[in-house]
Write a protein that holds these residues in place. Structure first.
Motif, PDB file in Angstrom:
ATOM      1  N   GLU A   1       0.829  -1.207   0.000  1.00  0.00           N
ATOM      2  CA  GLU A   1       0.000   0.000   0.000  1.00  0.00           C
ATOM      3  C   GLU A   1       0.865   1.260   0.000  1.00  0.00           C
ATOM      4  O   GLU A   1       0.591   2.212  -0.724  1.00  0.00           O
ATOM      5  CB  GLU A   1      -0.948   0.018   1.216  1.00  0.00           C
TER       6      GLU A   1
ATOM      7  N   HIS B   1       2.505   1.719  -3.361  1.00  0.00           N
ATOM      8  CA  HIS B   1       1.517   2.244  -4.312  1.00  0.00           C
ATOM      9  C   HIS B   1       1.335   3.750  -4.111  1.00  0.00           C
ATOM     10  O   HIS B   1       1.300   4.513  -5.091  1.00  0.00           O
ATOM     11  CB  HIS B   1       0.181   1.508  -4.133  1.00  0.00           C
TER      12      HIS B   1
ATOM     13  N   ARG C   1       2.163   6.768  -6.748  1.00  0.00           N
ATOM     14  CA  ARG C   1       1.144   7.756  -7.112  1.00  0.00           C
ATOM     15  C   ARG C   1       1.691   9.169  -6.930  1.00  0.00           C
ATOM     16  O   ARG C   1       1.542  10.014  -7.815  1.00  0.00           O
ATOM     17  CB  ARG C   1      -0.117   7.570  -6.269  1.00  0.00           C
TER      18      ARG C   1
END
Length: 68
Positions: free
Chosen positions: A17, A20, A24
């Protein structure tokens, strides 16, 4: 060890997570720079079209040929 290698090693320690989210954030930052480049190119295109329409671009091309 280089900074990039150190960062890569640290990134491997992150949860999926968090990796990610990091990706981003990096992509958003990259997109902002691309938008600046897009705006600069848009202005340059407008400038060049105006130069062509006014005949200035044709005059410059002739001057460049005369210099050669």
């Amino acid at each position: 060890m280089s900074t990039v290698a150190e960062l890569a090693a640290q990134i491997q320690q992150l949860s999926p997570e968090d990796r990610h989210e990091l990706m981003r954030l990096l992509l958003v930052d990259s997109d902002d720079r691309d938008q600046d480049a897009d705006e600069a190119w848009q202005k340059e295109i407008v400038r060049r079209v105006k130069a062509i329409r006014s005949g200035e671009a044709a005059i410059r091309a002739l001057q460049d040929e005369w210099r050669e």
